[in-house]
Design a protein around this motif. Structure first.
Motif, PDB file in Angstrom:
ATOM      1  N   MET A  77      36.718  32.006  42.722  1.00  0.00           N
ATOM      2  CA  MET A  77      36.723  31.319  41.443  1.00  0.00           C
ATOM      3  C   MET A  77      38.119  31.384  40.850  1.00  0.00           C
ATOM      4  O   MET A  77      38.712  32.447  40.804  1.00  0.00           O
ATOM      5  N   LYS A  78      38.629  30.296  40.379  1.00  0.00           N
ATOM      6  CA  LYS A  78      39.916  30.261  39.708  1.00  0.00           C
ATOM      7  C   LYS A  78      39.739  29.658  38.326  1.00  0.00           C
ATOM      8  O   LYS A  78      39.012  28.696  38.123  1.00  0.00           O
ATOM      9  N   ASP A  79      40.417  30.245  37.350  1.00  0.00           N
ATOM     10  CA  ASP A  79      40.409  29.703  36.004  1.00  0.00           C
ATOM     11  C   ASP A  79      41.594  28.757  35.890  1.00  0.00           C
ATOM     12  O   ASP A  79      42.720  29.167  35.647  1.00  0.00           O
ATOM     13  N   VAL A  80      41.323  27.489  36.047  1.00  0.00           N
ATOM     14  CA  VAL A  80      42.407  26.503  36.085  1.00  0.00           C
ATOM     15  C   VAL A  80      43.142  26.461  34.758  1.00  0.00           C
ATOM     16  O   VAL A  80      44.373  26.369  34.696  1.00  0.00           O
ATOM     17  N   SER A  81      42.393  26.566  33.664  1.00  0.00           N
ATOM     18  CA  SER A  81      43.026  26.467  32.355  1.00  0.00           C
ATOM     19  C   SER A  81      43.997  27.611  32.119  1.00  0.00           C
ATOM     20  O   SER A  81      44.970  27.485  31.401  1.00  0.00           O
ATOM     21  N   ALA A  82      43.693  28.796  32.716  1.00  0.00           N
ATOM     22  CA  ALA A  82      44.588  29.945  32.558  1.00  0.00           C
ATOM     23  C   ALA A  82      45.720  29.911  33.564  1.00  0.00           C
ATOM     24  O   ALA A  82      46.641  30.697  33.490  1.00  0.00           O
ATOM     25  N   GLY A  83      45.639  28.995  34.504  1.00  0.00           N
ATOM     26  CA  GLY A  83      46.710  28.845  35.470  1.00  0.00           C
ATOM     27  C   GLY A  83      46.777  29.954  36.489  1.00  0.00           C
ATOM     28  O   GLY A  83      47.857  30.287  36.964  1.00  0.00           O
ATOM     29  N   GLY A  84      45.647  30.555  36.871  1.00  0.00           N
ATOM     30  CA  GLY A  84      45.689  31.606  37.875  1.00  0.00           C
ATOM     31  C   GLY A  84      44.357  32.264  38.074  1.00  0.00           C
ATOM     32  O   GLY A  84      43.325  31.808  37.585  1.00  0.00           O
ATOM     33  N   ALA A  85      44.387  33.378  38.795  1.00  0.00           N
ATOM     34  CA  ALA A  85      43.168  34.108  39.120  1.00  0.00           C
ATOM     35  C   ALA A  85      42.592  34.776  37.888  1.00  0.00           C
ATOM     36  O   ALA A  85      43.295  35.090  36.926  1.00  0.00           O
ATOM     37  N   VAL A  86      41.276  35.020  37.938  1.00  0.00           N
ATOM     38  CA  VAL A  86      40.604  35.717  36.861  1.00  0.00           C
ATOM     39  C   VAL A  86      39.875  36.931  37.407  1.00  0.00           C
ATOM     40  O   VAL A  86      39.607  37.043  38.604  1.00  0.00           O
ATOM     41  N   VAL A  87      39.546  37.844  36.491  1.00  0.00           N
ATOM     42  CA  VAL A  87      38.804  39.059  36.805  1.00  0.00           C
ATOM     43  C   VAL A  87      37.601  39.121  35.875  1.00  0.00           C
ATOM     44  O   VAL A  87      37.713  38.837  34.679  1.00  0.00           O
ATOM     45  N   ASN A  88      36.453  39.505  36.422  1.00  0.00           N
ATOM     46  CA  ASN A  88      35.248  39.646  35.606  1.00  0.00           C
ATOM     47  C   ASN A  88      35.305  40.952  34.820  1.00  0.00           C
ATOM     48  O   ASN A  88      35.344  42.037  35.405  1.00  0.00           O
ATOM     49  N   ASP A 130      50.054  45.649  40.115  1.00  0.00           N
ATOM     50  CA  ASP A 130      49.964  44.494  41.012  1.00  0.00           C
ATOM     51  C   ASP A 130      48.812  44.638  42.010  1.00  0.00           C
ATOM     52  O   ASP A 130      48.053  43.687  42.226  1.00  0.00           O
ATOM     53  N   ASN A 131      48.698  45.810  42.643  1.00  0.00           N
ATOM     54  CA  ASN A 131      47.649  45.983  43.653  1.00  0.00           C
ATOM     55  C   ASN A 131      46.248  45.838  43.071  1.00  0.00           C
ATOM     56  O   ASN A 131      45.425  45.095  43.631  1.00  0.00           O
ATOM     57  N   PRO A 132      45.912  46.524  41.975  1.00  0.00           N
ATOM     58  CA  PRO A 132      44.568  46.331  41.426  1.00  0.00           C
ATOM     59  C   PRO A 132      44.317  44.918  40.927  1.00  0.00           C
ATOM     60  O   PRO A 132      43.194  44.419  41.009  1.00  0.00           O
ATOM     61  N   ARG A 133      45.350  44.265  40.439  1.00  0.00           N
ATOM     62  CA  ARG A 133      45.184  42.869  40.001  1.00  0.00           C
ATOM     63  C   ARG A 133      44.797  41.995  41.182  1.00  0.00           C
ATOM     64  O   ARG A 133      43.887  41.146  41.073  1.00  0.00           O
ATOM     65  N   GLU A 134      45.455  42.190  42.314  1.00  0.00           N
ATOM     66  CA  GLU A 134      45.108  41.401  43.502  1.00  0.00           C
ATOM     67  C   GLU A 134      43.689  41.725  43.983  1.00  0.00           C
ATOM     68  O   GLU A 134      42.927  40.835  44.358  1.00  0.00           O
ATOM     69  N   LEU A 135      43.337  42.998  43.986  1.00  0.00           N
ATOM     70  CA  LEU A 135      42.015  43.400  44.444  1.00  0.00           C
ATOM     71  C   LEU A 135      40.907  42.802  43.583  1.00  0.00           C
ATOM     72  O   LEU A 135      39.930  42.266  44.094  1.00  0.00           O
ATOM     73  N   LEU A 136      41.048  42.899  42.281  1.00  0.00           N
ATOM     74  CA  LEU A 136      39.963  42.539  41.365  1.00  0.00           C
ATOM     75  C   LEU A 136      39.854  41.051  41.100  1.00  0.00           C
ATOM     76  O   LEU A 136      38.820  40.602  40.551  1.00  0.00           O
ATOM     77  N   SER A 137      40.853  40.285  41.458  1.00  0.00           N
ATOM     78  CA  SER A 137      40.790  38.833  41.229  1.00  0.00           C
ATOM     79  C   SER A 137      39.624  38.220  42.000  1.00  0.00           C
ATOM     80  O   SER A 137      39.422  38.495  43.178  1.00  0.00           O
ATOM     81  N   VAL A 138      38.857  37.407  41.309  1.00  0.00           N
ATOM     82  CA  VAL A 138      37.708  36.739  41.937  1.00  0.00           C
ATOM     83  C   VAL A 138      38.221  35.627  42.816  1.00  0.00           C
ATOM     84  O   VAL A 138      39.054  34.814  42.413  1.00  0.00           O
ATOM     85  N   ARG A 139      37.736  35.580  44.059  1.00  0.00           N
ATOM     86  CA  ARG A 139      38.231  34.565  45.003  1.00  0.00           C
ATOM     87  C   ARG A 139      37.071  33.671  45.473  1.00  0.00           C
ATOM     88  O   ARG A 139      35.983  34.147  45.712  1.00  0.00           O
TER      89      ARG A 139
END
Length: 327
Positions: A1-12, A318-327
């Motif tokens: 899942m990407k949040d297009v309006s935010a221009g990048g990945a999102v985390v729940n 950076d690492n936790p941000r990449e891990l937690l981003s919903v893909r």
């Protein structure tokens, strides 16, 4: 899942999806409220939600004042998870809270999750666990007998310390299948063999970079070079009992050396840190460290080992941000 309006990945988070870039420093394996299943019915256990709120709010504010941005509550479904409380805490303190679905190990499951018609009982099939966990991501986490709230941000499970059981394996496979469908990562605590337990998840075609293996600062894991092998396979290495020393775990100085070795081997992008703090414990032992412990007490050990500011930022942010981003 990407949040297009935010221009990048999102985390729940418990307050809904947030841009991953807003997480800041992340403590990836903590507990807010930990209640041993059944303790809520004990005559000598008091659960005062107002008191619990005040205790946790003070700890989260201190974490934020020390530079923290996000707490990951990795306790899963049945150890006191209180989604409404976490929502209120996040609003009051400004700390993002990522809550988890999942359960385990086998000894902590109720009989409902076995099939008692068989002799001996057999575990739920992996697909049933996958459906249960996946719905907590796609439809919201269950508030018992009432409603669903915010989406879970990861699936957490644990293998039996003496070695993965058939029920544990069903949980691991269910977690992997739920993650593949929902796009959130899996966080596991290994049993007796970290590499073997990771292989179960990878056998479900879950990408290695969607997995974090915790407890890798146990003495047996370090002695077996498991952290290096987990990193080589592409999964995240969680050194997540910082502040705990003794018979089972290495010292913080040894943890700092382990991280230095992983960085030197080219795996700075596969390291995660946490202290496995329990903010409030009911019915079981607590771990009364501040959530800021990694920042205030452990990061200086890393810089003494020669890690750069960039290395530390990569590991904590950076690492936790990449891990937690919903893909």
């Amino acid at each position: 899942m990407k949040d297009v309006s935010a221009g990048g990945a999102v985390v729940n988070t418990v307050l809904g999806p947030v841009p991953a870039r807003e997480l800041g420093v992340v403590a990836v394996h903590e507990a807010l409220l930990s209640v041993v299943p059944g303790a809520e019915y004990a005559y000598d256990v008091t659960i005062d939600r107002a008191e619990i709120f005040e205790i946790l709010a003070a700890k989260l504010r201190e974490f934020r004042e020390c530079g923290g941005g996000t707490i990951v509550d990795a306790t899963g479904m049945f150890h006191g998870r209180d989604v409404r409380l976490y929502e209120t805490l996040s609003r009051a303190t400004g700390v993002h809270i990522v809550a988890s679905t999942g359960m385990g190990p086998e000894e902590m499951l109720g009989g409902y999750f076995l099939t008692p018609q068989t002799n001996p009982p057999t575990p739920w099939p992996a697909d049933k666990f996958a459906g249960l966990f996946g719905e907590e991501v796609t439809e919201g986490m269950v508030v018992p007998r009432v409603e669903r709230r915010g989406a879970a941000g990861l699936v957490a499970t644990t293998a039996t310390r003496a070695g993965m059981t058939a029920t544990d394996e069903s949980l691991f496979r269910g977690a992997a299948r739920a993650a593949n469908v929902s796009g959130v990562p899996v966080s596991v605590r290994f049993g007796a063999d970290a590499v073997r337990d990771l292989a179960v998840l990878l056998d479900e075609r879950l990408p290695a970079d969607r997995v974090v293996v915790g407890g890798l600062d146990r003495k047996d894991a370090v002695a077996a070079a498991a952290p290096l092998e987990i990193a080589r396979r592409g999964a995240y290495v969680a050194v997540d009992n910082i502040g705990t020393e003794g018979d089972e775990f290495v010292t913080d100085d040894e943890r700092a050396t382990l991280i230095r070795d992983l960085v030197d081997a080219g795996f700075a992008d596969r390291i995660l840190l946490s202290a496995n703090v329990i903010g409030v414990a009911k019915g079981g032992p607590g771990r009364d460290l501040p959530y800021s412990h990694v920042l205030t007490a452990f990061v200086p050990l890393l810089t003494a080992q020669g890690l750069s500011v960039r290395d530390v930022r990569r590991i904590l942010t950076d690492n936790p941000r990449e891990l937690l981003s919903v893909r």
